[in-house]
Write an enzyme that holds these catalytic residues in place. Sequence first.
Site, PDB file in Angstrom:
ATOM      1  CE  LYS A 177      32.653  98.746 -43.279  1.00 26.02           C
ATOM      2  NZ  LYS A 177      32.001  99.906 -44.037  1.00 26.02           N
ATOM      3  CD  GLU A 225      33.572 106.448 -28.785  1.00 25.05           C
ATOM      4  OE1 GLU A 225      34.364 105.897 -30.122  1.00 25.05           O
ATOM      5  OE2 GLU A 225      32.886 107.165 -29.548  1.00 25.05           O
ATOM      6  N   GLY A 268      28.007 100.381 -41.380  1.00 25.67           N
ATOM      7  CA  GLY A 268      27.711 100.466 -40.383  1.00 25.67           C
ATOM      8  C   GLY A 268      25.892 100.224 -40.155  1.00 25.67           C
ATOM      9  NE  ARG A 269      23.702 105.404 -42.550  1.00 25.76           N
ATOM     10  CZ  ARG A 269      24.797 106.047 -42.346  1.00 25.76           C
ATOM     11  NH1 ARG A 269      26.476 105.799 -41.774  1.00 25.76           N
ATOM     12  NH2 ARG A 269      25.200 106.446 -43.691  1.00 25.76           N
ATOM     13  CD  GLU A 275      25.844 107.790 -39.028  1.00 33.51           C
ATOM     14  OE1 GLU A 275      25.426 107.242 -38.120  1.00 33.51           O
ATOM     15  OE2 GLU A 275      26.260 106.246 -39.660  1.00 33.51           O
ATOM     16  CG  HIS A 277       0.171 107.265 -19.677  1.00 34.88           C
ATOM     17  ND1 HIS A 277      -0.686 107.866 -18.975  1.00 34.88           N
ATOM     18  CD2 HIS A 277       0.231 106.651 -20.093  1.00 34.88           C
ATOM     19  CE1 HIS A 277      -1.151 106.089 -19.487  1.00 34.88           C
ATOM     20  NE2 HIS A 277      -1.390 105.895 -20.044  1.00 34.88           N
ATOM     21  CE  LYS A 299      33.770 106.459 -36.156  1.00 38.86           C
ATOM     22  NZ  LYS A 299      33.708 104.739 -36.529  1.00 38.86           N
TER      23      LYS A 299
END
Length: 552
Positions: free
Chosen positions: A209, A215, A270-271, A356, A387, A515
């Site tokens: 965005k 990253e 974003g999410r 978030e 398990h 960030k």
Amino acid sequence: MLNKQSPKDTKAWKQLAEHKKELEGSHLREMFQDDPHRVERFTLETNELFLDYSKNLITNKTIGLLVDLAEEMGVSEGIKGMFSGEKINETEGRAVLHVALRDRSQSHRLVDGVDVAKEVQAVLDRMQSFANKIESGNWKGYTGKKIRDVVNIGIGGSDLGVLMVTKALTPYHIKDRTVHFVSNVDGAHIKQTLEGLNPETTLFIIASKSFTTLETMSNAHSARRWFLSNGGSENDIRKHFVAVSTNQQLVTQFGIDEVNMFGFWDWVGGRYSLSSAVGLSVILAVGYDRFLELLEGMHLIDSHFAATPIATNMPVILALLGIWYGNFWGAETEAVLPYAQNLEYLPAYLQQASMESNGKSMGRDGELVDYQTGAILWGGQGTNSQHSFFQLLHQGTQLIPCDFIIVANPDHELEGHHRILVANAIAQTEALMIGKTEQQVRSELEKKGHTPATIDRLTPFRIFAGNRPSNSIMIRKLTPRALGSLIALYEHKIFVQGLIWNVYSFDQFGVELGKVLAKSIEEELANISEVGSHDNSTLALIEQYKVWQEKE
Ligand code: G6Q
């Protein structure tokens, strides 16, 4: 404007606290025995989803009071505010309109004088035409070959959703094409992804965005270098790199042609962005028509959410149940348990969406809250998780409400598997609720022929108290449409919880801190700048890194 009162100041909150005391001695087992109509009252159904919330520590009164809480906290007005494009993301001064991305029923929707419905459609049209070109082979790599591999480079909201959806829709994947996802700045991620890929037939989607995320930009530059050092030229970049972003200037600076940038808007968080142009990787994985079906599935739940009264509104009910356990029963976490291999990434996706959004402690009134907000969300697939951590769900000390996600129809024909899978999911919901009484344990041990002394010794360890709540969400089949509905269900659950907890769900200052935080230490590690003032532990870590660097 959103309501800004503390939920603790509502009448319903106080009544719920009292009501919880009334329920403390009850057991779900008995609630079912006493009320043959419990399931009818506590189930809801939409086209693609069936929610059974009867295995919860609730009665009619509980739901009534929770609905009162939602009403007192202005949930209905909040929902209207979101759908009408009010700037409910007040800390960032933005509207929150991911629902507009999938509402294709409206040809016009004005936000700040701009017709966003038209803009959304225009981007969709461009994505469709791009996907068609890739599919037909009209879009060619620099040596004239068709694109075979697509690498989506993004992180957080520009990765988790599309990764989850692409994996979930594995049976719908376009043949002869593989879509990969690179997110971590750990070079191992991009290195391992690029191994075996051919630059002539690989397309990179740089999804960011902001187009500044460290990253993503590090990975994008590594991809660019890989491309240039394996035969591609600067001129060929435009055939192999496209962008999904809101930042045209930086996209162009990177060398990506403006016409190959797919945009979205600041009113898409974003999410919450997988239904925007961020979904381009999904389109390339499963095709444009499937992506539209995903949007339709989301829109089905959006419409249900906008139009259904609180007491029968599926996302609102889920939200209220979470609040019931978190704020009145002391549950700190909730588990999401998809019984579907292809929903492998659902817990990680929901973790971001939920934690978030609602991992906040400042109320909308600017006062620190004095109650628990966002639950710690975690989970894993069934049956594998049975398990491992299910032991704690059954006999641990914490109360952990669970969402079991069950798919009614498989997308394979392997004999037996699916029934075993579903049987396990259903059996777990039953076992968590019913538990195993002392009497049952004793009679089991007797049948096995143990002596009375052994039975006395072993019995306490084999008792399951039960009374552990769960929701069961059954999906007709894991189609794009059903998956869209499931995603929107959780998105709106999270929104409603934020409304009730009186927090702003659509900012993420904690993420933004991350960030910038590493920047100065990175320069110190690289010896670009002197090691500044830090606490002793941080200094020791920087020092240790440097010592080991010299030795390697
Ligand atoms: C999501 C968050 C965060 C964001 C990533 C990537 O709501 O803000 O996860 O999506 O940090 O940001 P960019 O898309 O700007 O690279």
